[in-house]
Design a protein around this motif. Structure first.
Motif, PDB file in Angstrom:
ATOM      1  N   LEU A   1     -14.279  88.672 -38.575  1.00 41.33           N
ATOM      2  CA  LEU A   1     -14.510  87.164 -38.179  1.00 41.33           C
ATOM      3  C   LEU A   1     -15.034  87.573 -36.575  1.00 41.33           C
ATOM      4  O   LEU A   1     -14.545  88.272 -35.826  1.00 41.33           O
ATOM      5  CB  LEU A   1     -13.063  86.595 -38.036  1.00 41.33           C
TER       6      LEU A   1
ATOM      7  N   VAL B   1     -18.581  82.330 -36.231  1.00 40.03           N
ATOM      8  CA  VAL B   1     -18.892  81.165 -35.473  1.00 40.03           C
ATOM      9  C   VAL B   1     -19.909  81.169 -34.659  1.00 40.03           C
ATOM     10  O   VAL B   1     -20.047  81.819 -33.836  1.00 40.03           O
ATOM     11  CB  VAL B   1     -17.671  80.600 -34.827  1.00 40.03           C
TER      12      VAL B   1
ATOM     13  N   LEU C   1     -17.434  86.246 -41.541  1.00 40.13           N
ATOM     14  CA  LEU C   1     -17.686  84.568 -41.146  1.00 40.13           C
ATOM     15  C   LEU C   1     -18.013  84.542 -39.468  1.00 40.13           C
ATOM     16  O   LEU C   1     -17.270  85.365 -38.788  1.00 40.13           O
ATOM     17  CB  LEU C   1     -16.131  84.139 -41.231  1.00 40.13           C
TER      18      LEU C   1
ATOM     19  N   ASP D   1     -16.472  85.235 -33.295  1.00 39.61           N
ATOM     20  CA  ASP D   1     -16.489  84.363 -32.750  1.00 39.61           C
ATOM     21  C   ASP D   1     -17.530  84.059 -31.594  1.00 39.61           C
ATOM     22  O   ASP D   1     -17.119  84.665 -30.440  1.00 39.61           O
ATOM     23  CB  ASP D   1     -15.101  83.911 -32.262  1.00 39.61           C
TER      24      ASP D   1
ATOM     25  N   LEU E   1     -11.573  79.883 -37.294  1.00 33.82           N
ATOM     26  CA  LEU E   1     -11.440  81.441 -37.442  1.00 33.82           C
ATOM     27  C   LEU E   1     -10.127  81.938 -36.986  1.00 33.82           C
ATOM     28  O   LEU E   1      -9.610  82.839 -37.361  1.00 33.82           O
ATOM     29  CB  LEU E   1     -12.593  81.895 -36.337  1.00 33.82           C
TER      30      LEU E   1
ATOM     31  N   VAL F   1     -11.416  91.072 -35.948  1.00 33.19           N
ATOM     32  CA  VAL F   1     -11.966  90.044 -35.132  1.00 33.19           C
ATOM     33  C   VAL F   1     -12.602  90.590 -33.982  1.00 33.19           C
ATOM     34  O   VAL F   1     -12.434  91.458 -33.063  1.00 33.19           O
ATOM     35  CB  VAL F   1     -10.869  88.984 -34.601  1.00 33.19           C
TER      36      VAL F   1
ATOM     37  N   LYS G   1     -14.191  74.753 -34.914  1.00 28.35           N
ATOM     38  CA  LYS G   1     -14.904  75.947 -35.433  1.00 28.35           C
ATOM     39  C   LYS G   1     -13.941  77.327 -35.000  1.00 28.35           C
ATOM     40  O   LYS G   1     -13.585  77.978 -35.821  1.00 28.35           O
ATOM     41  CB  LYS G   1     -16.215  76.295 -34.775  1.00 28.35           C
ATOM     42  N   SER G   2     -13.730  77.523 -33.807  1.00 29.56           N
ATOM     43  CA  SER G   2     -12.836  78.601 -33.417  1.00 29.56           C
ATOM     44  C   SER G   2     -11.376  78.383 -33.683  1.00 29.56           C
ATOM     45  O   SER G   2     -10.725  79.562 -34.112  1.00 29.56           O
ATOM     46  CB  SER G   2     -12.878  78.724 -31.830  1.00 29.56           C
TER      47      SER G   2
END
Length: 281
Positions: free
Chosen positions: A184, A218, A216, A186, A78, A108, A74-75
Motif C-alpha cells: 500500500l 494513492v 494499491l 500513499d 488505504l 505500507v 483516498k488516504s
C-alpha cells in the motif's frame, strides 16, 4: 542492477486496443476484497461520511491507482486496507480472512520515508523484516533489497547523508522486507522533484517485475496513475454528492508496462480523468 534510476525503454509494440488491460499474474486470486465499505466520522453532532459503498477486488499481482479530489477519502481507504483504521460499514478481506486490525501480509509506504535518523539505511530496511528472522537470513534479505533498489553502495549511510529519492528507495525496501502480498503506497513520490519522481515510478515497476505483489497506490498525479496501474479508480467527494457511492469511475488502462508516456491513448484517458476531477480543457 547497476542503475535502478535509468528509465526503462517504452513499450516498443505500442498499446493494445483500448480496454485490453495488462493481465494480472493470477487472475483468479483476489488478494483484497472490499464489500460495501464505508467510513464516517463524528462532526458537529452529526456524522460526516467520507467513504460510502466501496466495492473493490484487488487481484494478485495487480497494480491499482486511486485518484480523486482532496477530501474524497483516498488516504482513508488505504488506511482501512492497512488495518490502521476500521470501517463504519461493510467488510474488508485479505485473502479469505476478514480484516481485524493490521495484517502481516500487508506493508505500507508513505509520502515521507519515515526512516530512523540514527540508524543506517541497511538497519532501517532490516526493521521491516518479519519477527523471528534469523540474523544470517536477515542480512541476506537486506542485501538483496538494497541491490534491488540500487542502494547497496549506501548501505552504511544514515538518512541525513542521502538524497530524498534515496531515502524513499530505502523506505520501499523496508516495506518489501517482509515479502508482503499487498503493498500500500500513499503518495509515495509526492515530495520528490519531477525528475526523481519519474525515475521512482520506473523503479517501482522494476521492483514489481522482480517481486510481483498486489499494489494499491494513492496519488494526486493522473499521469502517474495511468503510467503505473492496470486500473485507476476515480473517487468522488461525498461533500458534493452525498447520495452516491464513493467510486465515480473505474478506468481500465490498456497496454503492458512499461508504457510509452507519450502514447495518445494515455493522453485521451488523462483528459477523461481530469474531466472527472472537474478540470476541463
Amino acid at each position: 542492477m547497476t542503475s535502478t534510476l535509468d528509465a526503462p525503454s517504452s513499450n516498443a509494440g505500442g498499446l493494445r486496443d483500448r480496454g485490453a488491460a495488462s493481465a494480472p499474474a493470477h487472475p483468479q486470486s483476489h488478494e483484497v476484497r472490499l464489500d460495501a465499505v464505508g467510513r464516517s466520522f463524528p462532526a458537529a453532532g452529526a456524522r460526516q461520511v467520507v467513504l460510502r459503498e466501496v466495492d473493490l477486488d484487488l487481484t494478485a499481482g495487480e497494480i491499482v491507482a486511486v485518484v480523486g479530489p482532496s477530501g474524497c477519502g483516498k488516504s482513508t481507504l488505504l488506511r482501512l486496507i492497512a488495518g490502521l483504521d476500521r470501517p463504519s460499514a461493510g467488510e474488508i478481506r485479505i485473502g479469505d480472512t476478514p480484516l481485524r486490525g493490521t495484517d502481516p501480509r500487508t506493508a505500507v509506504a508513505f509520502q515521507e520515508p519515515r526512516l530512523l535518523p540514527w540508524r543506517t539505511l541497511e538497519h532501517n530496511v532490516a526493521l521491516g523484516l518479519p519477527r523471528g528472522t534469523g540474523r544470517r537470513e536477515g542480512r541476506e534479505r537486506v542485501r538483496e533489497l538494497l541491490q534491488l533498489v540500487g542502494l547497496e553502495h549506501a548501505a552504511t549511510q544514515r538518512p541525513r547523508e542521502v538524497s530524498g529519492g534515496m531515502a524513499q528507495r530505502a523506505s520501499l525496501a523496508r516495506a518489501l522486507a517482509r515479502s508482503p502480498e499487498v503493498l500500500l503506497l500513499d503518495e509515495p513520490f509526492g515530495a520528490l522533484d519531477a525528475l526523481t519522481r519519474l525515475r521512482m515510478q520506473d523503479l517501482l515497476l522494476e521492483i514489481h517485475a522482480a517481486e510481483p505483489t498486489t499494489v494499491l497506490v494513492v496519488t494526486h498525479d493522473v499521469e502517474e496513475a495511468l503510467y503505473l496501474a492496470d486500473r485507476v479508480l476515480l473517487l468522488r467527494s461525498l461533500l458534493e454528492d452525498s447520495s452516491s457511492g464513493s467510486i465515480a469511475r473505474t478506468v481500465e488502462v490498456p497496454g503492458d508496462r512499461p508504457r510509452d508516456r507519450a502514447d495518445r491513448t494515455l493522453a485521451d484517458l488523462r483528459v477523461e480523468l481530469l474531466e472527472g476531477l472537474g478540470v476541463h480543457g
